[in-house]
Design an enzyme around this catalytic site. Structure first.
Site, PDB file in Angstrom:
ATOM      1  N   ASP A   1      -2.809   2.079 -14.993  1.00  0.00           N
ATOM      2  CA  ASP A   1      -4.245   2.222 -15.256  1.00  0.00           C
ATOM      3  C   ASP A   1      -4.519   3.393 -16.195  1.00  0.00           C
ATOM      4  OD1 ASP A   1      -6.926   1.651 -15.122  1.00  0.00           O
ATOM      5  OD2 ASP A   1      -7.252   2.692 -13.228  1.00  0.00           O
TER       6      ASP A   1
ATOM      7  N   ASN B   1      -5.096   2.955 -19.748  1.00  0.00           N
ATOM      8  CA  ASN B   1      -4.763   2.713 -21.167  1.00  0.00           C
ATOM      9  C   ASN B   1      -6.007   2.773 -22.054  1.00  0.00           C
ATOM     10  OD1 ASN B   1      -2.246   2.159 -20.191  1.00  0.00           O
ATOM     11  ND2 ASN B   1      -2.371  -0.061 -20.434  1.00  0.00           N
ATOM     12  N   GLY B   2      -7.095   2.148 -21.577  1.00  0.00           N
ATOM     13  CA  GLY B   2      -8.324   2.074 -22.372  1.00  0.00           C
ATOM     14  C   GLY B   2      -8.886   3.465 -22.632  1.00  0.00           C
ATOM     15  N   ARG B   3      -8.943   4.288 -21.562  1.00  0.00           N
ATOM     16  CA  ARG B   3      -9.489   5.648 -21.710  1.00  0.00           C
ATOM     17  C   ARG B   3      -8.587   6.511 -22.593  1.00  0.00           C
ATOM     18  NH1 ARG B   3      -9.875   6.628 -15.629  1.00  0.00           N
ATOM     19  NH2 ARG B   3      -8.816   4.610 -15.656  1.00  0.00           N
ATOM     20  N   TRP B   4      -7.295   6.300 -22.475  1.00  0.00           N
ATOM     21  CA  TRP B   4      -6.331   7.046 -23.314  1.00  0.00           C
ATOM     22  C   TRP B   4      -6.649   6.777 -24.787  1.00  0.00           C
ATOM     23  CZ3 TRP B   4      -2.727   5.919 -27.058  1.00  0.00           C
ATOM     24  CH2 TRP B   4      -1.739   6.873 -27.304  1.00  0.00           C
TER      25      TRP B   4
ATOM     26  N   ASN C   1      -8.122  -9.833 -14.642  1.00  0.00           N
ATOM     27  CA  ASN C   1      -8.112  -9.290 -16.009  1.00  0.00           C
ATOM     28  C   ASN C   1      -8.456 -10.327 -17.083  1.00  0.00           C
ATOM     29  OD1 ASN C   1      -5.453  -6.853 -15.380  1.00  0.00           O
ATOM     30  ND2 ASN C   1      -7.676  -6.571 -15.381  1.00  0.00           N
ATOM     31  N   TRP C   2      -8.487 -11.628 -16.731  1.00  0.00           N
ATOM     32  CA  TRP C   2      -8.897 -12.664 -17.702  1.00  0.00           C
ATOM     33  C   TRP C   2     -10.350 -12.462 -18.119  1.00  0.00           C
ATOM     34  CZ3 TRP C   2      -4.990 -15.286 -19.708  1.00  0.00           C
ATOM     35  CH2 TRP C   2      -3.855 -15.532 -18.933  1.00  0.00           C
TER      36      TRP C   2
ATOM     37  N   ARG D   1      -7.940   3.199  -5.460  1.00  0.00           N
ATOM     38  CA  ARG D   1      -7.984   1.887  -4.799  1.00  0.00           C
ATOM     39  C   ARG D   1      -6.745   1.085  -5.167  1.00  0.00           C
ATOM     40  NH1 ARG D   1     -12.619   1.861  -8.178  1.00  0.00           N
ATOM     41  NH2 ARG D   1     -12.039   1.087 -10.240  1.00  0.00           N
TER      42      ARG D   1
ATOM     43  N   SER E   1      -6.791  -2.391  -5.699  1.00  0.00           N
ATOM     44  CA  SER E   1      -7.127  -3.470  -6.637  1.00  0.00           C
ATOM     45  C   SER E   1      -6.288  -4.735  -6.437  1.00  0.00           C
ATOM     46  CB  SER E   1      -7.005  -2.971  -8.083  1.00  0.00           C
ATOM     47  OG  SER E   1      -7.832  -1.872  -8.299  1.00  0.00           O
TER      48      SER E   1
ATOM     49  N   GLU F   1       3.738   4.758   1.004  1.00  0.00           N
ATOM     50  CA  GLU F   1       3.060   6.033   0.768  1.00  0.00           C
ATOM     51  C   GLU F   1       2.340   5.919  -0.572  1.00  0.00           C
ATOM     52  OE1 GLU F   1       2.961   8.597   2.845  1.00  0.00           O
ATOM     53  OE2 GLU F   1       4.243   7.579   4.305  1.00  0.00           O
TER      54      GLU F   1
END
Ligand code: FPP
Length: 247
Positions: A26, A28-31, A74-75, A199, A201, A212
């Protein structure tokens, strides 16, 4: 299997090294956004990081790495983003196919592959064939995957086998596990989620019963080997009682 290195946190904690680590890819978009780049550049960096972290897991002696690359939800993303992710998967599966034997890597895809393109489906089939005769580190890529759907699929497969008489025993947890995509693989001891969300997801819902969890704000493309060492060190310090009490 590669020798466990001694010059890192994971090496020092070798006795507590998880056999199976699972990661939700999780951030990638913000990066990409932080660099004023398109989201596709974030996914490209994320895929490169998958290669780096998988190599490191193999080096330090982790036996299985499972990553959540594309969920059944994700589709809903824009068509060009989905297309870009599919092209990346195509590229990585092709590279894996040419490397798996040489590098002692097994690869499995967890998920409903019937919605993937015929080309991707045939690449998945090829990785399965190679995996059936190669020994070593195993990378599992969750693709068009959902944890609830996996449980329903397992229950349906059991019901079919029961109806046809192939199986006569009443269902047990162990039997249902053997109908999961992860059949024969130990449950992940450690599940990591980079990207700052807390979360699951719909990831590995059946397999995570005693996992853990490790969360970090670091975005996936920046999640380094050092970060993995930190996650393993945190895991090693946990008191795992599996519902019991300490002796
Ligand atoms: C989540 O980040 C990432 C995805 C839905 C795609 C992950 C796919 C890859 C890294 C490419 C292929 C993978 C492999 C294993 C070769 P996000 O886009 O939701 O990030 P955000 O929350 O910052 O927007």
């Amino acid at each position: 299997m590669a020798e466990i290195k001694n010059n890192n946190a994971a090496g020092e904690q070798a006795k507590c090294l998880p056999r199976h680590i699972a990661i939700i890819l999780d951030g990638n978009g913000r990066w990409a956004k932080n660099r004023s780049m398109p989201r596709s550049a974030g996914h490209f960096a994320g895929a490169e990081n998958f290669r780096k972290i998988a190599t490191y897991c193999q080096e330090i002696g982790v036996e299985y790495l499972t990553v959540y690359a594309f969920s059944t939800e994700n589709w809903k993303r824009p068509e060009d983003e989905v297309g870009g992710i599919m092209r990346l998967l195509d590229k990585y599966l092709r590279e894996a196919i040419s490397d798996m034997e040489k590098k002692h890597i097994r690869m499995k895809v967890f998920g409903d592959v019937s919605r993937l393109s015929p080309e991707l489906q045939s690449l998945v089939k090829k990785t399965d064939e190679i995996t059936s005769h190669v020994e070593g580190f195993q990378a599992n890529i969750c693709l068009n995957y959902g944890g609830r759907a996996e449980i329903v699929r397992a229950a349906e497969l059991y019901a079919e086998d029961f109806a046809s008489g192939k199986v006569t025993e009443p269902l047990t947890e162990k039997m249902l596990s053997d109908y999961m995509y992860s059949a024969g693989i130990p449950d992940p001891e450690l599940i990591i989620r980079p990207g700052g969300e807390y979360r699951l997801s719909n990831f590995l819902l059946w397999q995570c019963a005693y996992s853990e969890f490790y969360y970090t704000d670091t975005l996936w493309p920046d999640f380094s080997e050092k970060e993995l060492d930190k996650a393993i060190a945190a895991y090693s310090s946990r008191d795992r009682r599996f519902g019991g009490v300490k002796a």
